[in-house]
Motif scaffolding. Sequence first.
Motif, PDB file in Angstrom:
ATOM      1  N   GLN A  37       0.985  -1.271  -0.085  1.00  0.00           N
ATOM      2  CA  GLN A  37       0.075  -0.041   0.047  1.00  0.00           C
ATOM      3  C   GLN A  37       0.822   1.293   0.017  1.00  0.00           C
ATOM      4  OE1 GLN A  37      -3.345   0.153  -0.369  1.00  0.00           O
ATOM      5  NE2 GLN A  37      -2.781   2.180  -0.780  1.00  0.00           N
ATOM      6  N   ARG A  38       1.952   1.296   0.777  1.00  0.00           N
ATOM      7  CA  ARG A  38       2.888   2.517   0.821  1.00  0.00           C
ATOM      8  C   ARG A  38       3.557   2.639  -0.521  1.00  0.00           C
ATOM      9  NH1 ARG A  38       6.034   1.804   6.563  1.00  0.00           N
ATOM     10  NH2 ARG A  38       4.031   1.911   7.998  1.00  0.00           N
ATOM     11  N   ILE A  39       3.780   1.637  -1.202  1.00  0.00           N
ATOM     12  CA  ILE A  39       4.314   1.447  -2.437  1.00  0.00           C
ATOM     13  C   ILE A  39       3.451   2.268  -3.525  1.00  0.00           C
ATOM     14  CG2 ILE A  39       5.370   0.312  -4.653  1.00  0.00           C
ATOM     15  CD1 ILE A  39       6.633  -1.568  -2.333  1.00  0.00           C
ATOM     16  N   ALA A  40       2.156   1.643  -3.500  1.00  0.00           N
ATOM     17  CA  ALA A  40       1.133   2.091  -4.484  1.00  0.00           C
ATOM     18  C   ALA A  40       0.927   3.571  -4.042  1.00  0.00           C
ATOM     19  CB  ALA A  40      -0.106   1.341  -4.285  1.00  0.00           C
ATOM     20  N   ASP A  41       0.879   4.116  -2.804  1.00  0.00           N
ATOM     21  CA  ASP A  41       0.644   5.354  -2.426  1.00  0.00           C
ATOM     22  C   ASP A  41       1.709   6.404  -3.150  1.00  0.00           C
ATOM     23  OD1 ASP A  41      -1.487   4.877  -1.248  1.00  0.00           O
ATOM     24  OD2 ASP A  41      -0.825   5.022   0.742  1.00  0.00           O
TER      25      ASP A  41
END
Length: 60
Positions: free
Chosen positions: A54-58
Amino acid sequence: MNRPPGIVFASDGGGHLFAVATSGRVWRSTTASWFDDFEGVAVSIQKFLEQIGQRIADQS
């Protein structure tokens, strides 16, 4: 606090180590000593990896 055995399996490159306990819970610390201050970060490796994803996607 008495914790079950665990193993350090990752680092964020910024001084934090991540360990998984026999319960599957993931903990974060700035030292590799299980007797130092660890903070719970996820209830399982799967949840931990989902948080990273999720952090990478954000950031995209």
